[in-house]
Design an enzyme around this catalytic site. Structure first.
Site, PDB file in Angstrom:
ATOM      1  N   LYS A  56       5.297 -36.501  52.690  1.00  0.00           N
ATOM      2  CA  LYS A  56       4.085 -35.699  52.933  1.00  0.00           C
ATOM      3  C   LYS A  56       4.152 -34.385  52.138  1.00  0.00           C
ATOM      4  O   LYS A  56       3.133 -33.887  51.660  1.00  0.00           O
ATOM      5  CB  LYS A  56       3.942 -35.397  54.428  1.00  0.00           C
ATOM      6  CG  LYS A  56       3.702 -36.627  55.284  1.00  0.00           C
ATOM      7  CD  LYS A  56       2.263 -37.099  55.179  1.00  0.00           C
ATOM      8  CE  LYS A  56       1.886 -37.977  56.344  1.00  0.00           C
ATOM      9  NZ  LYS A  56       0.479 -38.366  56.355  1.00  0.00           N
ATOM     10  N   TYR A 108      10.169 -39.718  55.598  1.00  0.00           N
ATOM     11  CA  TYR A 108       8.706 -39.821  55.802  1.00  0.00           C
ATOM     12  C   TYR A 108       8.058 -38.445  55.660  1.00  0.00           C
ATOM     13  O   TYR A 108       7.085 -38.281  54.925  1.00  0.00           O
ATOM     14  CB  TYR A 108       8.388 -40.425  57.191  1.00  0.00           C
ATOM     15  CG  TYR A 108       7.072 -39.932  57.722  1.00  0.00           C
ATOM     16  CD1 TYR A 108       5.870 -40.374  57.158  1.00  0.00           C
ATOM     17  CD2 TYR A 108       7.014 -38.962  58.733  1.00  0.00           C
ATOM     18  CE1 TYR A 108       4.657 -39.865  57.607  1.00  0.00           C
ATOM     19  CE2 TYR A 108       5.808 -38.463  59.175  1.00  0.00           C
ATOM     20  CZ  TYR A 108       4.636 -38.914  58.607  1.00  0.00           C
ATOM     21  OH  TYR A 108       3.444 -38.396  59.039  1.00  0.00           O
ATOM     22  N   HIS A 109       8.590 -37.448  56.387  1.00  0.00           N
ATOM     23  CA  HIS A 109       7.980 -36.116  56.323  1.00  0.00           C
ATOM     24  C   HIS A 109       8.078 -35.550  54.905  1.00  0.00           C
ATOM     25  O   HIS A 109       7.195 -34.827  54.456  1.00  0.00           O
ATOM     26  CB  HIS A 109       8.656 -35.171  57.326  1.00  0.00           C
ATOM     27  CG  HIS A 109       8.350 -35.467  58.774  1.00  0.00           C
ATOM     28  ND1 HIS A 109       9.167 -36.215  59.575  1.00  0.00           N
ATOM     29  CD2 HIS A 109       7.291 -35.112  59.559  1.00  0.00           C
ATOM     30  CE1 HIS A 109       8.644 -36.313  60.794  1.00  0.00           C
ATOM     31  NE2 HIS A 109       7.509 -35.657  60.818  1.00  0.00           N
ATOM     32  N   THR A 169       1.384 -33.143  57.768  1.00  0.00           N
ATOM     33  CA  THR A 169       2.036 -33.044  59.066  1.00  0.00           C
ATOM     34  C   THR A 169       2.694 -31.680  59.241  1.00  0.00           C
ATOM     35  O   THR A 169       3.192 -31.093  58.270  1.00  0.00           O
ATOM     36  CB  THR A 169       3.089 -34.172  59.239  1.00  0.00           C
ATOM     37  OG1 THR A 169       3.933 -33.847  60.344  1.00  0.00           O
ATOM     38  CG2 THR A 169       3.960 -34.353  58.020  1.00  0.00           C
ATOM     39  N   SER A 226      12.898 -35.622  57.671  1.00  0.00           N
ATOM     40  CA  SER A 226      13.058 -37.069  57.451  1.00  0.00           C
ATOM     41  C   SER A 226      12.442 -37.408  56.100  1.00  0.00           C
ATOM     42  O   SER A 226      11.687 -36.607  55.529  1.00  0.00           O
ATOM     43  CB  SER A 226      12.327 -37.883  58.538  1.00  0.00           C
ATOM     44  OG  SER A 226      10.930 -37.924  58.276  1.00  0.00           O
TER      45      SER A 226
HETATM   46  N1  USQ Z   1      12.129 -37.317  70.779  1.00  0.00           N
HETATM   47  C1  USQ Z   1      12.902 -37.441  71.924  1.00  0.00           C
HETATM   48  N2  USQ Z   1      12.918 -38.642  72.559  1.00  0.00           N
HETATM   49  C2  USQ Z   1      12.203 -39.717  72.128  1.00  0.00           C
HETATM   50  C3  USQ Z   1      11.409 -39.580  70.962  1.00  0.00           C
HETATM   51  C4  USQ Z   1      11.408 -38.374  70.305  1.00  0.00           C
HETATM   52  O1  USQ Z   1      13.567 -36.497  72.352  1.00  0.00           O
HETATM   53  O2  USQ Z   1      12.272 -40.766  72.763  1.00  0.00           O
HETATM   54  C5  USQ Z   1      12.078 -36.028  70.059  1.00  0.00           C
HETATM   55  C6  USQ Z   1      12.525 -36.147  68.614  1.00  0.00           C
HETATM   56  O3  USQ Z   1      13.937 -36.020  68.496  1.00  0.00           O
HETATM   57  C7  USQ Z   1      11.736 -35.026  67.960  1.00  0.00           C
HETATM   58  C8  USQ Z   1      10.460 -34.927  68.797  1.00  0.00           C
HETATM   59  O4  USQ Z   1      10.730 -35.628  70.005  1.00  0.00           O
HETATM   60  O5  USQ Z   1      12.434 -33.816  68.077  1.00  0.00           O
HETATM   61  C9  USQ Z   1       9.248 -35.555  68.124  1.00  0.00           C
HETATM   62  O6  USQ Z   1       9.581 -36.884  67.745  1.00  0.00           O
HETATM   63  P1  USQ Z   1       8.430 -37.987  67.558  1.00  0.00           P
HETATM   64  O7  USQ Z   1       9.099 -39.304  67.315  1.00  0.00           O
HETATM   65  O8  USQ Z   1       7.472 -37.923  68.675  1.00  0.00           O
HETATM   66  O9  USQ Z   1       7.644 -37.466  66.276  1.00  0.00           O
HETATM   67  P2  USQ Z   1       8.066 -37.348  64.724  1.00  0.00           P
HETATM   68  O10 USQ Z   1       9.166 -38.264  64.368  1.00  0.00           O
HETATM   69  O11 USQ Z   1       8.263 -35.891  64.441  1.00  0.00           O
HETATM   70  O12 USQ Z   1       6.777 -37.828  63.962  1.00  0.00           O
HETATM   71  C10 USQ Z   1       5.484 -37.913  64.580  1.00  0.00           C
HETATM   72  C11 USQ Z   1       4.627 -38.927  63.855  1.00  0.00           C
HETATM   73  C12 USQ Z   1       4.381 -38.455  62.459  1.00  0.00           C
HETATM   74  C13 USQ Z   1       3.761 -37.066  62.494  1.00  0.00           C
HETATM   75  C14 USQ Z   1       4.619 -36.108  63.293  1.00  0.00           C
HETATM   76  C15 USQ Z   1       3.968 -34.760  63.537  1.00  0.00           C
HETATM   77  O13 USQ Z   1       5.266 -40.196  63.869  1.00  0.00           O
HETATM   78  O14 USQ Z   1       3.556 -39.388  61.765  1.00  0.00           O
HETATM   79  O15 USQ Z   1       3.668 -36.605  61.177  1.00  0.00           O
HETATM   80  O16 USQ Z   1       4.834 -36.651  64.574  1.00  0.00           O
HETATM   81  S1  USQ Z   1       5.183 -33.501  63.666  1.00  0.00           S
HETATM   82  O17 USQ Z   1       6.213 -33.887  64.639  1.00  0.00           O
HETATM   83  O18 USQ Z   1       4.502 -32.292  64.057  1.00  0.00           O
HETATM   84  O19 USQ Z   1       5.789 -33.386  62.361  1.00  0.00           O
END
Ligand code: USQ
Length: 382
Positions: free
Chosen positions: A185, A181-182, A144, A179
């Site tokens: 990875k 989870y991350h 990721t 996190s």
């Molecule tokens: N966010 C909001 N509002 C929401 C949900 C999320 O502002 O209702 C923000 C979060 O605070 C964060 C961003 O949006 O800053 C991304 O959050 P997310 O829940 O969409 O994604 P994340 O927790 O980072 O994890 C997801 C997948 C994970 C993958 C990752 C790719 O669940 O499996 O590894 O995206 S990445 O984000 O590039 O690391």
């Protein structure tokens, strides 16, 4: 090629299975229904119910004529891993079989422990099985972009040349996740790198951004073949969540200042990247790392795009800025490289208004299924 897809029931695993079997590959899928079971336990089921993996394989066979062979079992168990690898001996393995939610991994001791043991033990067993049963196979592992975090320097594709006291060497790019989870990875990447050096395995580790979308070339016209559509706080990612919130009349949940910027890609581009990686494998003894996303957006930019696209389907969308349940930078520098997959042939499908409208229309068809209390439960990072 003989391709083994681990996590074949998942949001990306199932579309990958159809896509690679349609391309003429011989595909086996493995899953233990971990995500289905967790979402049931936590009462956060996706927007619509879908057939299980065995049923999906039958539906796909009937509509396309292609075989996808399912194995149901837990890859943390060595006896099961041995059975799968001895009976199939793959040329390539696509490894998605992990607990994928950052909020779930921080919820409590049990969910943190499950994430840690599931993700690390599964990756460990896959590496052991490759060494014993198929040492020439190519592992395509889903990492990721979150492994890198949000450093105040440009992010390279996996590696960094460092000059220190007049000497230079190449190292894994520094990783600092936000996190548990991350972090699993990152630990996977480190464990893979050790076994590439030790056993000469061939591996492509894909640092994937946030994937959005439901439609692929293989599922148009048959909703039973769609991937699941998570919109809850734990398993839904930000873009899919905002789409459902827009249709539900729930003000878009922008955490904190909304300046958090991430890499995004269409699910169709995930399929392209996996196929490109498989058909152009890493060398024996090589750990190849690609940054897998096509464009970047801040949370505020996404909210504005969805607000505007919703007008096309006559929906007015409000946004709310709320206290951030996570510990993360809300304004930061973000400039990750992402040219390697494009140079290999990736043709990006960008996030256009049409793509958003298609997702809004799909959600409208299932509007009555939306359960408001799944949208926000305030799972805190603390
Ligand atoms: N966010 C909001 N509002 C929401 C949900 C999320 O502002 O209702 C923000 C979060 O605070 C964060 C961003 O949006 O800053 C991304 O959050 P997310 O829940 O969409 O994604 P994340 O927790 O980072 O994890 C997801 C997948 C994970 C993958 C990752 C790719 O669940 O499996 O590894 O995206 S990445 O984000 O590039 O690391």
């Amino acid at each position: 090629m003989k391709i083994l897809i681990l996590g074949g029931d998942g949001y990306l695993g199932w579309p990958t299975a159809m896509n690679l079997s349609a391309a003429g590959h011989d595909v086996v899928v493995v899953d233990n229904y971990l995500r289905r079971n967790i979402t049931q336990e936590e009462s956060v089921e996706p927007l619509y119910a879908l057939p299980n993996l065995i049923e999906r394989c039958k539906i796909w066979k009937a509509s396309s004529g292609h075989d996808v062979v399912p194995y149901i079992g837990d890859l943390q168990g060595w006896a099961f891993v041995e059975t799968v690898f001895k009976s199939f001996t793959p040329d390539a393995i696509v490894h998605y079989a992990e607990q994928p939610s950052a909020p779930y991994s921080t919820k409590d001791h049990n969910t943190a422990r499950l994430t840690l043991t599931n993700n690390l033990l599964t990756t460990f067993n896959v590496l052991q099985a490759m060494h014993m049963f198929c040492p020439n196979a190519h592992l395509v592992k889903l990492g990721t972009m979150g492994e890198y975090g949000t450093p105040n320097i440009d992010i390279e594709e996996g590696w960094l040349n460092v000059t220190h006291n007049d000497r230079t060497d190449k190292f894994l790019f520094p990783r600092q996740a936000g996190s548990l989870y991350h972090t699993t990875k990152i630990q996977d990447t480190d464990m893979i790198w050790l076994h590439v050096r030790m056993w000469g395995l061939r591996v492509t580790d894909l640092m994937q951004g946030l994937v959005y979308g439901e439609y692929t070339d293989e599922n148009q016209g048959d909703d039973r073949l769609l991937p699941h559509f998570a919109y809850d706080e734990m398993f839904g990612t930000v873009l899919n969540r905002f789409i459902v919130q827009a249709i539900a009349g729930y003000p878009l949940t922008i955490y904190g200042k909304g300046g958090q910027t991430r890499g995004f890609l269409n699910i169709k581009d995930t399929l392209q990247c996996i196929k490109l990686s498989i058909e152009n494998p890493a060398d024996q003894g090589e750990l190849r790392i690609f940054n897998q996303f096509t464009e970047t957006f801040s949370v505020n930019e996404l909210a504005a795009l969805i607000q505007s696209a919703a007008k096309v389907v006559d929906v007015d969308v409000e946004v709310q800025t709320m206290e951030n349940p996570r510990k993360e930078l809300e304004e930061h520098y973000y400039n990750p490289a992402h040219t390697d997959l494009v140079e290999m042939g990736l043709k990006p499908n960008f996030l256009t208004e049409d793509v958003l409208v298609e997702l809004l229309q799909l959600t409208l068809r299932h509007k009555d299924n939306i359960v408001q209390d799944r949208i926000f439960r305030n799972v805190k990072w603390a």
